[in-house]
Design a protein around this motif. Structure first.
Motif, mmCIF file in Angstrom:
data_model
loop_
_atom_site.group_PDB
_atom_site.id
_atom_site.type_symbol
_atom_site.label_atom_id
_atom_site.label_comp_id
_atom_site.label_asym_id
_atom_site.label_seq_id
_atom_site.Cartn_x
_atom_site.Cartn_y
_atom_site.Cartn_z
ATOM 1 N N ILE A 115 149.049 -18.850 6.363
ATOM 2 C CA ILE A 115 148.839 -17.846 7.408
ATOM 3 C C ILE A 115 148.397 -16.523 6.786
ATOM 4 C CG2 ILE A 115 150.023 -16.432 9.140
ATOM 5 C CD1 ILE A 115 151.647 -18.958 9.845
ATOM 6 N N MET A 116 148.972 -16.191 5.628
ATOM 7 C CA MET A 116 148.583 -14.930 4.987
ATOM 8 C C MET A 116 147.096 -14.902 4.676
ATOM 9 S SD MET A 116 151.556 -13.515 2.469
ATOM 10 C CE MET A 116 150.990 -14.488 1.137
ATOM 11 N N VAL A 117 146.554 -15.976 4.137
ATOM 12 C CA VAL A 117 145.127 -15.971 3.789
ATOM 13 C C VAL A 117 144.258 -16.006 5.040
ATOM 14 C CG1 VAL A 117 144.672 -18.446 3.496
ATOM 15 C CG2 VAL A 117 143.500 -16.791 2.049
ATOM 16 N N LEU A 118 144.756 -16.593 6.108
ATOM 17 C CA LEU A 118 143.978 -16.633 7.349
ATOM 18 C C LEU A 118 143.880 -15.262 8.014
ATOM 19 C CD1 LEU A 118 145.216 -19.988 8.898
ATOM 20 C CD2 LEU A 118 143.047 -19.532 7.729
ATOM 21 N N GLU A 119 144.746 -14.344 7.614
ATOM 22 C CA GLU A 119 144.705 -12.984 8.149
ATOM 23 C C GLU A 119 143.482 -12.207 7.659
ATOM 24 O OE1 GLU A 119 146.816 -11.239 10.334
ATOM 25 O OE2 GLU A 119 147.519 -13.259 10.749
ATOM 26 N N PHE A 120 142.876 -12.666 6.557
ATOM 27 C CA PHE A 120 141.691 -11.984 6.044
ATOM 28 C C PHE A 120 140.536 -12.132 7.009
ATOM 29 C CE2 PHE A 120 143.376 -12.185 1.637
ATOM 30 C CZ PHE A 120 143.164 -10.864 1.305
ATOM 31 N N LYS A 121 139.888 -11.030 7.275
ATOM 32 C CA LYS A 121 138.680 -11.042 8.096
ATOM 33 C C LYS A 121 137.487 -10.893 7.165
ATOM 34 C CE LYS A 121 141.242 -11.105 11.718
ATOM 35 N NZ LYS A 121 141.903 -12.365 11.870
ATOM 36 N N THR A 122 136.449 -11.647 7.426
ATOM 37 C CA THR A 122 135.259 -11.535 6.592
ATOM 38 C C THR A 122 134.553 -10.220 6.893
ATOM 39 O OG1 THR A 122 133.980 -12.762 8.228
ATOM 40 C CG2 THR A 122 134.921 -14.031 6.417
ATOM 41 N N PRO A 124 143.577 -4.779 1.007
ATOM 42 C CA PRO A 124 144.142 -5.995 1.600
ATOM 43 C C PRO A 124 144.250 -7.147 0.597
ATOM 44 C CG PRO A 124 142.518 -5.063 3.074
ATOM 45 C CD PRO A 124 142.442 -4.279 1.803
ATOM 46 N N LEU A 125 143.283 -7.269 -0.299
ATOM 47 C CA LEU A 125 143.328 -8.330 -1.302
ATOM 48 C C LEU A 125 144.482 -8.125 -2.277
ATOM 49 C CD1 LEU A 125 142.087 -10.879 -2.501
ATOM 50 C CD2 LEU A 125 140.599 -9.421 -3.868
ATOM 51 N N LEU A 126 144.717 -6.890 -2.686
ATOM 52 C CA LEU A 126 145.840 -6.611 -3.577
ATOM 53 C C LEU A 126 147.179 -6.869 -2.882
ATOM 54 C CD1 LEU A 126 144.593 -3.375 -5.372
ATOM 55 C CD2 LEU A 126 144.794 -5.685 -6.342
ATOM 56 N N ALA A 127 147.296 -6.495 -1.619
ATOM 57 C CA ALA A 127 148.524 -6.763 -0.866
ATOM 58 C C ALA A 127 148.742 -8.269 -0.733
ATOM 59 C CB ALA A 127 148.451 -6.110 0.508
ATOM 60 N N TYR A 128 147.670 -9.002 -0.451
ATOM 61 C CA TYR A 128 147.769 -10.458 -0.349
ATOM 62 C C TYR A 128 148.185 -11.067 -1.683
ATOM 63 C CZ TYR A 128 146.268 -15.298 -0.463
ATOM 64 O OH TYR A 128 146.236 -16.657 -0.643
ATOM 65 N N ALA A 129 147.548 -10.645 -2.774
ATOM 66 C CA ALA A 129 147.867 -11.210 -4.097
ATOM 67 C C ALA A 129 149.321 -10.946 -4.464
ATOM 68 C CB ALA A 129 146.929 -10.630 -5.158
ATOM 69 N N LEU A 130 149.803 -9.743 -4.225
ATOM 70 C CA LEU A 130 151.197 -9.427 -4.514
ATOM 71 C C LEU A 130 152.139 -10.323 -3.716
ATOM 72 C CD1 LEU A 130 153.354 -7.612 -5.826
ATOM 73 C CD2 LEU A 130 153.103 -6.099 -3.853
ATOM 74 N N MET A 146 154.531 -13.337 -5.277
ATOM 75 C CA MET A 146 155.980 -13.235 -5.076
ATOM 76 C C MET A 146 156.505 -14.505 -4.417
ATOM 77 S SD MET A 146 157.128 -9.377 -4.026
ATOM 78 C CE MET A 146 156.357 -9.471 -2.434
ATOM 79 N N ILE A 147 155.824 -14.977 -3.387
ATOM 80 C CA ILE A 147 156.256 -16.188 -2.693
ATOM 81 C C ILE A 147 156.238 -17.387 -3.643
ATOM 82 C CG2 ILE A 147 155.585 -17.870 -0.921
ATOM 83 C CD1 ILE A 147 154.836 -15.483 0.849
ATOM 84 N N MET A 148 155.185 -17.535 -4.416
ATOM 85 C CA MET A 148 155.104 -18.679 -5.317
ATOM 86 C C MET A 148 156.159 -18.614 -6.428
ATOM 87 S SD MET A 148 152.946 -20.742 -4.098
ATOM 88 C CE MET A 148 153.284 -20.191 -2.435
ATOM 89 N N TRP A 203 149.629 -5.568 7.549
ATOM 90 C CA TRP A 203 149.838 -4.188 7.964
ATOM 91 C C TRP A 203 149.659 -3.230 6.797
ATOM 92 C CZ3 TRP A 203 155.015 -1.950 10.208
ATOM 93 C CH2 TRP A 203 154.738 -0.858 11.030
ATOM 94 N N VAL A 204 150.247 -3.577 5.657
ATOM 95 C CA VAL A 204 150.074 -2.744 4.458
ATOM 96 C C VAL A 204 148.612 -2.749 4.019
ATOM 97 C CG1 VAL A 204 150.607 -2.606 1.987
ATOM 98 C CG2 VAL A 204 152.447 -2.876 3.627
ATOM 99 N N GLY A 205 147.952 -3.905 4.123
ATOM 100 C CA GLY A 205 146.550 -3.976 3.732
ATOM 101 C C GLY A 205 145.658 -3.066 4.551
ATOM 102 N N LYS A 206 145.993 -2.875 5.826
ATOM 103 C CA LYS A 206 145.191 -2.010 6.702
ATOM 104 C C LYS A 206 145.596 -0.543 6.612
ATOM 105 C CE LYS A 206 144.158 -5.530 10.120
ATOM 106 N NZ LYS A 206 144.446 -6.034 11.463
ATOM 107 N N HIS A 207 146.861 -0.286 6.267
ATOM 108 C CA HIS A 207 147.379 1.092 6.283
ATOM 109 C C HIS A 207 148.191 1.360 5.015
ATOM 110 C CE1 HIS A 207 146.184 1.219 10.492
ATOM 111 N NE2 HIS A 207 146.805 0.068 10.641
ATOM 112 N N ALA A 208 147.566 1.174 3.867
ATOM 113 C CA ALA A 208 148.273 1.236 2.586
ATOM 114 C C ALA A 208 148.829 2.603 2.251
ATOM 115 C CB ALA A 208 147.352 0.766 1.464
#
Length: 124
Positions: A20-27, A42-48, A52-54, A94-99
């Motif tokens: 779901i996290m990766v699907l949140e990315f908009k092209t 947004p990419l840095l927030a996703y990677a972090l 962490m999850i993995m 949310w953090v990716g859009k409003h860091a």
């Protein structure tokens, strides 16, 4: 409850959350490096969040390596842990859009803190 079934269910939920996290990315609307550069935060927030999850997913398996039976306490704590983790796609987006804004970062921090605290309580 059998440990293997419990771990398989947990693995499935974690995989769904990561997906779901990766699907949140908009092209980007445009092609080219400037359009891609707009996705840096947004990419840095996703990677972090993803790493962490993995990392915790691996530690989750190490935590339950020697446990024979899943008690109601373990089940409830694991359910709470997964519930808190289910906020990662929302908080990451949310953090990716409003860091640079306080509330998204604070909410992300609260989710991480609660998630880590419940993981700590799951330990033997």
């Amino acid at each position: 409850m059998e440990k293997e079934r419990f771990l398989a269910f947990t693995d499935a939920i974690i995989a769904i959350i990561a997906t779901i996290m990766v699907l949140e990315f908009k092209t980007p609307d445009k092609s080219g490096w400037p359009a891609l550069a707009e996705l840096t935060i947004p990419l840095l927030a996703y990677a972090l969040s993803f790493f962490m999850i993995m990392t915790v997913w691996y530690n989750h398996h190490q935590l339950y390596r020697d446990i024979k039976n899943i008690t109601p306490r373990i089940f409830l704590l694991n359910t709470l842990w997964l519930f808190i983790m289910s906020f990662f796609p929302f908080t990451t987006g949310w953090v990716g859009k409003h860091a640079s804004e306080f509330l998204p970062e604070f909410f992300y921090l609260i989710v991480i803190f609660l998630w880590a605290a419940v993981f700590h309580l799951m330990g033997p």
